[in-house]
Enzyme design. Structure first.
Site, PDB file in Angstrom:
ATOM      1  N   CYS A   1      48.670  35.178  87.986  1.00  0.00           N
ATOM      2  CA  CYS A   1      47.857  35.227  86.760  1.00  0.00           C
ATOM      3  C   CYS A   1      47.239  33.863  86.471  1.00  0.00           C
ATOM      4  CB  CYS A   1      48.711  35.660  85.580  1.00  0.00           C
ATOM      5  SG  CYS A   1      47.799  35.743  84.016  1.00  0.00           S
TER       6      CYS A   1
ATOM      7  N   CYS B   1      52.484  39.077  86.450  1.00  0.00           N
ATOM      8  CA  CYS B   1      51.819  38.900  87.743  1.00  0.00           C
ATOM      9  C   CYS B   1      51.900  37.430  88.163  1.00  0.00           C
ATOM     10  CB  CYS B   1      50.361  39.347  87.649  1.00  0.00           C
ATOM     11  SG  CYS B   1      50.173  41.068  87.137  1.00  0.00           S
TER      12      CYS B   1
ATOM     13  N   CYS C   1      51.019  38.999  77.297  1.00  0.00           N
ATOM     14  CA  CYS C   1      50.987  40.114  78.252  1.00  0.00           C
ATOM     15  C   CYS C   1      52.400  40.638  78.483  1.00  0.00           C
ATOM     16  CB  CYS C   1      50.372  39.650  79.576  1.00  0.00           C
ATOM     17  SG  CYS C   1      50.067  41.003  80.744  1.00  0.00           S
TER      18      CYS C   1
END
Length: 350
Positions: free
Chosen positions: A79, A76, A72
């Site tokens: 996650c 975040c 990714c």
């Protein structure tokens, strides 16, 4: 008897007795044979019913979430499916697994990650989407993405084959997104969200929003923006800890600081109760109610608060692998996992 010798009488008596015993034993043997046959028949029926019962117990993979990549471009903090490997199956192997799932009863496939548009700039994803809709003819094909890598030309090439596109958005405040890690450089996540919404309208793809409620956005009022974007569904998740992913010594994320209480989550839901498209998912509803396939096409069992993988469906088949999934079908139905998920049935005003 007159004229009959004693020897002849004795022989007659013996023959009569033997005849009687022969008849009795014949009937007993016949009954015994019939009883054994009946017993064997009952055992056969019982075995058949047992096999049928086992078949009824087998989970049907009606809706599957295939996290085909863990890579990714966002970071975040909460996650729960992190970049622990960079592995991606070859396309033909992935297609083989998708066909096995269809043959086992799959109706909906959701492609996720990681960021699914990152690998081969979305072309690998597009080919799987097209395969599932055009060749496997699945009723529903969907994607969950952060939206940062999506280009209009992808919609032009693959939009016809996609039913639902869900974009993750946790806040409509850019600073909050930065604190969460829902960002890449100075790009505006929110501006991109609205741009993708317009493309979904133009290319006839149902638009959905996913939000993870955590300590940084739990007090935010998103009503106005959600109503403006008007998604078909707004999935609202309570921040969830998964050992080895976002919690524990081997985790790539430390999500403890993002965790909110059940009451805080409920307060957020109450505050947004007027939003008709809101679909809430608490930790209880979320944990075991998803059939998750990892990058190796292994089902992930989250019952113990971590992700324990089955063997790959490519090695042992769907039936054997899914028995280790820990899937809670009742909770899947309770959380609204089965809904109108084909854009052909949504009757949307494009």
């Amino acid at each position: 008897m007159p004229g009959v010798s004693a020897g002849a009488l004795l022989e007659l008596c013996i023959n009569t007795i033997l005849s009687i015993f022969s008849g009795v034993f014949s009937k007993v043997f016949s009954w015994s044979k019939g009883a054994c046959g009946a017993t064997n028949s009952l055992l056969s029926d019982a075995n058949s019913q047992s096999e049928q019962s086992k078949d009824l117990d087998v989970t049907t993979p009606t809706s599957v979430n295939y996290h085909f990549t863990r890579k990714c471009n966002y970071k975040c903090g909460f996650c729960f499916h992190t970049a622990k490997t960079s592995f991606v199956l070859p396309l033909e192997e992935a297609k083989k697994g998708l066909r096995l799932l269809k043959e086992a009863g799959m109706e909906k496939i959701n492609f996720s990650g990681g960021e699914p548009f990152l690998h081969e700039r979305g072309d690998f994803l597009g080919k799987m989407v097209q395969y599932c809709k055009a060749e496997l003819q699945l009723p529903s094909v969907s994607i969950v993405s952060n939206g940062s890598m999506i280009k209009e030309k992808w919609f032009q090439k693959y939009g016809d084959f996609l039913d639902i596109l869900a974009i993750s958005c946790d806040s409509f405040d850019e600073e909050t997104n930065q604190m969460i890690g829902r960002c890449q450089g100075n790009k505006s996540h929110i501006e991109n969200l609205f741009k993708i919404r317009s493309w979904c309208q133009q290319y006839k793809v149902a638009f959905k929003i996913n939000s993870v409620i955590n300590t940084f956005n739990v007090h935010e009022d998103m009503t106005e923006q959600i109503n403006q974007l008007n998604p078909v569904r707004w999935k609202v998740f309570q921040c969830l800890l998964i050992d080895g992913e976002n919690a524990g010594e081997e985790a790539l994320r430390e999500a403890e600081r993002f965790v909110i209480t059940d009451q805080q989550f409920q307060d957020f839901l109450d505050h947004h109760s007027a939003v008709s498209c809101l679909v809430p998912e608490s930790n209880e509803k979320m944990r075991n109610s998803y059939l998750i396939l990892d990058e190796y096409m292994r089902f992930l069992d989250c019952r113990e608060g971590r992700k324990d993988p089955s063997k790959s469906i490519l090695d042992v088949g769907v039936k054997d692998a899914i028995s280790f999934s820990g899937f809670d079908e009742k909770m899947f139905l309770k959380r609204g996992g089965k809904y109108v998920w084909s854009k052909a049935d949504m009757k949307l005003d494009w």
